[in-house]
Design a protein around this motif. Sequence first.
Motif, PDB file in Angstrom:
ATOM      1  N   LYS A   1      90.456  76.715  57.219  1.00 13.04           N
ATOM      2  CA  LYS A   1      91.165  77.895  57.709  1.00 13.04           C
ATOM      3  C   LYS A   1      92.519  78.072  57.029  1.00 13.04           C
ATOM      4  CE  LYS A   1      92.739  80.251  61.890  1.00 13.04           C
ATOM      5  NZ  LYS A   1      93.860  80.848  61.223  1.00 13.04           N
ATOM      6  N   ILE A   2      93.277  77.012  56.843  1.00 12.51           N
ATOM      7  CA  ILE A   2      94.595  77.151  56.223  1.00 12.51           C
ATOM      8  C   ILE A   2      94.473  77.675  54.790  1.00 12.51           C
ATOM      9  CG2 ILE A   2      94.759  74.759  55.420  1.00 12.51           C
ATOM     10  CD1 ILE A   2      97.760  74.890  56.134  1.00 12.51           C
ATOM     11  N   ILE A   3      93.433  77.254  54.088  1.00 10.63           N
ATOM     12  CA  ILE A   3      93.185  77.732  52.729  1.00 10.63           C
ATOM     13  C   ILE A   3      92.802  79.213  52.794  1.00 10.63           C
ATOM     14  CG2 ILE A   3      91.753  77.470  50.658  1.00 10.63           C
ATOM     15  CD1 ILE A   3      93.672  75.087  51.208  1.00 10.63           C
ATOM     16  N   LYS A   4      91.920  79.565  53.720  1.00 10.38           N
ATOM     17  CA  LYS A   4      91.511  80.963  53.909  1.00 10.38           C
ATOM     18  C   LYS A   4      92.730  81.838  54.185  1.00 10.38           C
ATOM     19  CE  LYS A   4      90.126  82.303  57.929  1.00 10.38           C
ATOM     20  NZ  LYS A   4      90.783  83.385  58.632  1.00 10.38           N
ATOM     21  N   ASP A   5      93.589  81.388  55.082  1.00  6.37           N
ATOM     22  CA  ASP A   5      94.766  82.176  55.442  1.00  6.37           C
ATOM     23  C   ASP A   5      95.705  82.365  54.246  1.00  6.37           C
ATOM     24  OD1 ASP A   5      93.742  82.335  58.010  1.00  6.37           O
ATOM     25  OD2 ASP A   5      95.086  80.796  58.828  1.00  6.37           O
ATOM     26  N   ASP A   6      95.931  81.299  53.480  1.00  7.69           N
ATOM     27  CA  ASP A   6      96.793  81.417  52.293  1.00  7.69           C
ATOM     28  C   ASP A   6      96.160  82.324  51.240  1.00  7.69           C
ATOM     29  OD1 ASP A   6      98.768  79.820  53.379  1.00  7.69           O
ATOM     30  OD2 ASP A   6      98.701  78.301  51.802  1.00  7.69           O
ATOM     31  N   LEU A   7      94.849  82.201  51.047  1.00  6.88           N
ATOM     32  CA  LEU A   7      94.181  83.067  50.080  1.00  6.88           C
ATOM     33  C   LEU A   7      94.301  84.535  50.480  1.00  6.88           C
ATOM     34  CD1 LEU A   7      90.983  80.948  49.362  1.00  6.88           C
ATOM     35  CD2 LEU A   7      92.787  81.519  47.708  1.00  6.88           C
ATOM     36  N   ASN A   8      94.209  84.815  51.764  1.00  7.14           N
ATOM     37  CA  ASN A   8      94.357  86.200  52.211  1.00  7.14           C
ATOM     38  C   ASN A   8      95.773  86.716  51.989  1.00  7.14           C
ATOM     39  OD1 ASN A   8      91.846  87.333  53.071  1.00  7.14           O
ATOM     40  ND2 ASN A   8      91.818  85.819  54.706  1.00  7.14           N
ATOM     41  N   LEU A   9      96.771  85.868  52.168  1.00  7.66           N
ATOM     42  CA  LEU A   9      98.143  86.286  51.875  1.00  7.66           C
ATOM     43  C   LEU A   9      98.305  86.580  50.380  1.00  7.66           C
ATOM     44  CD1 LEU A   9     100.072  83.749  54.137  1.00  7.66           C
ATOM     45  CD2 LEU A   9     100.029  86.251  54.413  1.00  7.66           C
ATOM     46  N   ILE A  10      97.767  85.716  49.555  1.00  8.73           N
ATOM     47  CA  ILE A  10      97.873  85.924  48.103  1.00  8.73           C
ATOM     48  C   ILE A  10      97.097  87.172  47.694  1.00  8.73           C
ATOM     49  CG2 ILE A  10      97.178  84.954  45.865  1.00  8.73           C
ATOM     50  CD1 ILE A  10      98.159  82.229  47.115  1.00  8.73           C
ATOM     51  N   ARG A  11      95.965  87.414  48.323  1.00  6.86           N
ATOM     52  CA  ARG A  11      95.199  88.639  48.063  1.00  6.86           C
ATOM     53  C   ARG A  11      96.038  89.873  48.386  1.00  6.86           C
ATOM     54  NH1 ARG A  11      92.911  91.877  51.411  1.00  6.86           N
ATOM     55  NH2 ARG A  11      93.036  90.407  53.146  1.00  6.86           N
ATOM     56  N   LYS A  12      96.733  89.849  49.519  1.00 10.16           N
ATOM     57  CA  LYS A  12      97.592  90.977  49.904  1.00 10.16           C
ATOM     58  C   LYS A  12      98.719  91.176  48.891  1.00 10.16           C
ATOM     59  CE  LYS A  12      97.007  90.510  54.908  1.00 10.16           C
ATOM     60  NZ  LYS A  12      97.742  90.224  56.161  1.00 10.16           N
ATOM     61  N   ILE A  13      99.314  90.068  48.460  1.00  7.52           N
ATOM     62  CA  ILE A  13     100.409  90.144  47.482  1.00  7.52           C
ATOM     63  C   ILE A  13      99.883  90.728  46.168  1.00  7.52           C
ATOM     64  CG2 ILE A  13     102.017  88.771  46.083  1.00  7.52           C
ATOM     65  CD1 ILE A  13     102.102  86.824  48.615  1.00  7.52           C
ATOM     66  N   ARG A  14      98.748  90.221  45.703  1.00 14.81           N
ATOM     67  CA  ARG A  14      98.160  90.736  44.464  1.00 14.81           C
ATOM     68  C   ARG A  14      97.888  92.232  44.584  1.00 14.81           C
ATOM     69  NH1 ARG A  14      92.079  89.694  42.339  1.00 14.81           N
ATOM     70  NH2 ARG A  14      91.703  91.055  44.108  1.00 14.81           N
ATOM     71  N   ASN A  15      97.303  92.642  45.695  1.00 16.72           N
ATOM     72  CA  ASN A  15      96.982  94.059  45.884  1.00 16.72           C
ATOM     73  C   ASN A  15      98.242  94.919  45.949  1.00 16.72           C
ATOM     74  OD1 ASN A  15      94.294  93.438  45.826  1.00 16.72           O
ATOM     75  ND2 ASN A  15      93.982  93.633  48.026  1.00 16.72           N
ATOM     76  N   GLU A  16      99.278  94.413  46.566  1.00 13.65           N
ATOM     77  CA  GLU A  16     100.532  95.163  46.641  1.00 13.65           C
ATOM     78  C   GLU A  16     101.092  95.397  45.240  1.00 13.65           C
ATOM     79  OE1 GLU A  16     103.293  97.031  49.304  1.00 13.65           O
ATOM     80  OE2 GLU A  16     101.362  96.102  49.707  1.00 13.65           O
ATOM     81  N   PHE A  17     101.096  94.365  44.409  1.00 17.07           N
ATOM     82  CA  PHE A  17     101.584  94.506  43.040  1.00 17.07           C
ATOM     83  C   PHE A  17     100.657  95.405  42.213  1.00 17.07           C
ATOM     84  CE2 PHE A  17     104.451  90.982  43.868  1.00 17.07           C
ATOM     85  CZ  PHE A  17     105.542  91.276  43.050  1.00 17.07           C
ATOM     86  N   ALA A  18      99.373  95.360  42.485  1.00 20.21           N
ATOM     87  CA  ALA A  18      98.422  96.165  41.717  1.00 20.21           C
ATOM     88  C   ALA A  18      98.506  97.651  42.068  1.00 20.21           C
ATOM     89  CB  ALA A  18      96.998  95.658  41.949  1.00 20.21           C
ATOM     90  N   HIS A  19      98.923  97.960  43.295  1.00 22.95           N
ATOM     91  CA  HIS A  19      98.881  99.353  43.752  1.00 22.95           C
ATOM     92  C   HIS A  19     100.249  99.990  43.978  1.00 22.95           C
ATOM     93  CE1 HIS A  19      94.555  99.167  44.111  1.00 22.95           C
ATOM     94  NE2 HIS A  19      94.681  98.023  44.758  1.00 22.95           N
ATOM     95  N   ASP A  20     101.307  99.207  43.861  1.00 27.69           N
ATOM     96  CA  ASP A  20     102.654  99.751  44.087  1.00 27.69           C
ATOM     97  C   ASP A  20     103.505  99.473  42.858  1.00 27.69           C
ATOM     98  OD1 ASP A  20     105.238 100.418  44.852  1.00 27.69           O
ATOM     99  OD2 ASP A  20     105.223  99.207  46.676  1.00 27.69           O
ATOM    100  N   LEU A  21     103.855 100.518  42.171  1.00 32.02           N
ATOM    101  CA  LEU A  21     104.636 100.403  40.943  1.00 32.02           C
ATOM    102  C   LEU A  21     105.972  99.703  41.181  1.00 32.02           C
ATOM    103  CD1 LEU A  21     104.737 101.144  37.943  1.00 32.02           C
ATOM    104  CD2 LEU A  21     105.744 103.338  38.609  1.00 32.02           C
TER     105      LEU A  21
END
Length: 182
Positions: free
Chosen positions: A96-116
């Motif tokens: 679960k801790i790995i899942k939770d961290d991966l989801n945070l990193i996914r959100k960060i990646r998506n934010e950088f990918a979609h917000d100039l």
Amino acid sequence: MEKDSNFILTGKAVERYFDLNDALMEFHNLFTYESKDDRAIAILGGTFLEMILEHILYAFFPEDDKEVGEMMQFNQPLGNFSNKIKMCYCLGLIDKIIKDDLNLIRKIRNEFAHDLYASFESDRIKSWCLQLKWHKIIVTPYPPSDATPKDYFQVGVNSLITHLNGCVSIARNDKRIIKDNF
């Protein structure tokens, strides 16, 4: 793959092993603490973690390139980072801790990918970086007082990569086998 030969790589596993190691070397060259390109760091870190999850799933699933490969394609069940995280977690391949961290990193990646204008210093991204936990368990519970959100992100990504790289081998040892008949 028979249980007695779990530690001997054969067939596609050999190819995937060397592909992952080549990718790790390339990642090491690109994901540096000297890099000033925050967007590249955020997108590269998330993308590489998604790729390792794919390697975990390929190591675990049966050798059926057609069926497994189709599931990994865009708009298919495992065609995105989020679904790969969920699948690895639901199969018990990550905690679960790995899942939770991966989801945070996914959100960060998506934010950088979609917000100039995305930045590690924006409140939302900074909050997500500071919520990362895995590196606090395996590296240090007390990061340096001058650690930046980008530092938290990079250490978090590197810690996850180290852990998930080992998960590939564990998944390979539990590889599913296609049963031809009852």
